[in-house]
Write a protein that holds these residues in place. Structure first.
Motif, PDB file in Angstrom:
ATOM      1  N   LEU A 184      -3.331  -5.865  31.876  1.00  0.00           N
ATOM      2  CA  LEU A 184      -2.840  -5.186  30.736  1.00  0.00           C
ATOM      3  C   LEU A 184      -2.804  -5.956  29.470  1.00  0.00           C
ATOM      4  O   LEU A 184      -3.175  -5.495  28.305  1.00  0.00           O
ATOM      5  N   GLU A 185      -2.144  -7.045  29.190  1.00  0.00           N
ATOM      6  CA  GLU A 185      -1.670  -7.629  28.141  1.00  0.00           C
ATOM      7  C   GLU A 185      -3.452  -8.401  27.633  1.00  0.00           C
ATOM      8  O   GLU A 185      -3.273  -8.097  26.253  1.00  0.00           O
ATOM      9  N   ARG A 186      -4.169  -8.621  28.255  1.00  0.00           N
ATOM     10  CA  ARG A 186      -5.465  -9.037  27.650  1.00  0.00           C
ATOM     11  C   ARG A 186      -6.156  -7.863  27.171  1.00  0.00           C
ATOM     12  O   ARG A 186      -6.794  -7.828  26.020  1.00  0.00           O
ATOM     13  N   LEU A 187      -6.308  -6.826  27.946  1.00  0.00           N
ATOM     14  CA  LEU A 187      -6.529  -5.465  27.409  1.00  0.00           C
ATOM     15  C   LEU A 187      -6.155  -4.970  26.211  1.00  0.00           C
ATOM     16  O   LEU A 187      -6.904  -4.520  25.491  1.00  0.00           O
ATOM     17  N   ALA A 188      -4.859  -5.336  25.831  1.00  0.00           N
ATOM     18  CA  ALA A 188      -4.322  -4.715  24.541  1.00  0.00           C
ATOM     19  C   ALA A 188      -4.411  -5.674  23.696  1.00  0.00           C
ATOM     20  O   ALA A 188      -4.795  -5.037  22.527  1.00  0.00           O
ATOM     21  N   LYS A 189      -4.506  -7.034  23.819  1.00  0.00           N
ATOM     22  CA  LYS A 189      -4.900  -7.913  22.726  1.00  0.00           C
ATOM     23  C   LYS A 189      -6.240  -8.248  22.405  1.00  0.00           C
ATOM     24  O   LYS A 189      -6.834  -8.268  21.048  1.00  0.00           O
TER      25      LYS A 189
END
Length: 434
Positions: A98-103
């Motif tokens: 989710l962090e990669r998806l957001a950033k």
């Protein structure tokens, strides 16, 4: 603020946005007055006034504009969406995918996060609607003989769930076609909808002699002072100077400019107060469900009940500690000094007097720590002053306006005015620029 609204009304496109926002709020307020069938609204109001006013459900009732205490079709209001947004935000930090998806996901990643938040909102709405209906059933507030597992009982649960989804959709429509953030505008409308009742109760108390005029004057002056304090701190920030090294590319020289890194004093907004109030009120909520009468035959249990009431000094102390804890927690989530330092280093920037890398990260961490302390003190003052006034000033609770409500109302008003100003600047409105 009024001048900005007047200038915005003169622009046809902005006038349509303002009218659209007002129309959505009107629809929302109408839905907020329609109770679900099979609920004794009068008994529910009495139950809230006598038992749940000092619990976290009383706080939810404030944020819903009293719809929660009347079991309307929009009783859950924006709480499922707010909780879902907080959960997804925390999971984005904890789950690498989710962090990669957001950033790194760009616009498509942002849309996926929003879609996940919507699904989570519906799930939480179903869970909260079921729990709310079970509470109504356990306390005999549902119609006689009505079971939660009957078709009518389940329809009440699905009505609450559909209402939470509808509120989310209405908020998105305001954000897309209206003015400002839709969810914040709805929350703003819910809180100010209780102001007329508070004013009437104050006037009634003054007429009946149950409230002294000087007590009402102190409360009004206190609210005005808190509003000015919120306006002042809302824009306060520490600007760390940043300088970029010069780079020669061919015959041209790039960089060399000076800028700054702004860090707000109140970087966490109102979220630490909301979390602190929810957790500090949790024991009172448990006692309300397990001990409906509010009294106990056991002295120690009654001591605990009195200790966790929202008008006790222990509750105020616990509230104060939790605000500080959540302020530092949110500061740690929002700002990563190492990442900021690395980004500055990659772009050729540095803070004068500090070497790139760890010294820069340590300096940024020190600044954030100090600002978090000031922000936590500010939030504590705003949140606790109404509680302290309620203890010291006779019948001050008649106004029933908490520090959280004041922060939300003033903050949303400032954000909406800034949104209007930004849209007028984009249209090069001459009257505003002059």
């Amino acid at each position: 603020m009024f001048k900005t609204l007047r200038n915005a009304w003169k622009i046809p496109e902005l006038r349509k946005k303002i009218i659209f926002t007002a129309f959505i709020l009107l629809l929302y307020r109408l839905g907020n007055r329609i109770p679900v069938p099979g609920v004794d609204v009068a008994a529910l109001r009495t139950f809230f006034d006598t038992t749940l006013s000092t619990t976290v459900l009383g706080f939810y009732n404030t944020l819903s504009g009293s719809a929660f205490s009347e079991a309307t079709i929009l009783a859950l209001s924006i709480q499922p969406y707010i909780n879902a947004s907080i959960i997804i935000q925390l999971l984005t930090i904890a789950i690498p995918a989710l962090e990669r998806l957001a950033k790194d996901g760009g616009e498509e990643g942002k849309k996926k996060i929003e879609r996940i938040t919507r699904y989570t909102t519906v799930g939480l709405g179903l869970l909260m609607g079921f729990a709310y209906t079970v509470m109504l059933s356990n306390y005999g507030i549902l119609a006689d003989g009505l079971s939660i597992w009957s078709i009518q009982g389940l329809s009440i649960v699905f009505t609450f769930t559909a209402g939470s989804a509808l509120v989310m959709w209405l908020g998105e429509q305001i954000t897309e076609h209206g003015i400002g953030n839709g969810i914040s505008i709805i929350l703003f409308a819910n809180i100010i909808s209780r102001f007329p009742d508070n004013i009437i109760n104050t006037i009634t108390g003054l007429s009946a002699g149950t409230m002294q005029w000087w007590a009402a004057l102190i409360m009004i002056v206190g609210i005005v002072v808190l509003a000015f304090l919120i306006v002042f701190v809302n824009d306060a920030e520490r600007r760390i100077p940043i300088q970029y090294a010069k780079r020669v590319v061919g015959r041209k020289v790039y960089g060399g400019q000076n800028t700054n890194l702004p860090i707000k004093v109140n970087m966490s907004g109102v979220m630490p107060v909301i979390f602190a109030q929810s957790i500090a009120s949790l024991p009172a909520t448990i006692f309300a469900f397990t001990n409906p009468g509010g009294t106990s035959k056991h002295g120690f249990v009654q001591f605990l009940i009195n200790m966790f009431k929202t008008n006790s000094w222990f509750y105020a102390f616990l509230y104060f500690i939790l605000i500080f804890a959540f302020s530092y927690f949110y500061a740690a989530i929002q700002y990563d000094p190492v990442e900021i330092s690395n980004n500055l280093k990659k772009n050729g920037g540095f803070i004068p007097g500090f070497r790139p890398g760890k010294p820069t990260a340590d300096f940024i961490k020190k600044v954030i720590s100090k600002l978090t302390l000031y922000g936590a003190v500010y939030l504590s003052v705003v949140a606790l002053l109404p509680l302290i006034a309620g203890k010291l000033v006779p019948n001050a609770s008649v106004l029933s306006i908490g520090g959280t409500s004041i922060i939300i109302v003033v903050g949303v008003a400032l954000e909406t005015v800034k949104a209007l100003e930004a849209q007028m600047l984009m249209r090069h409105y001459k009257g505003f620029l002059d």
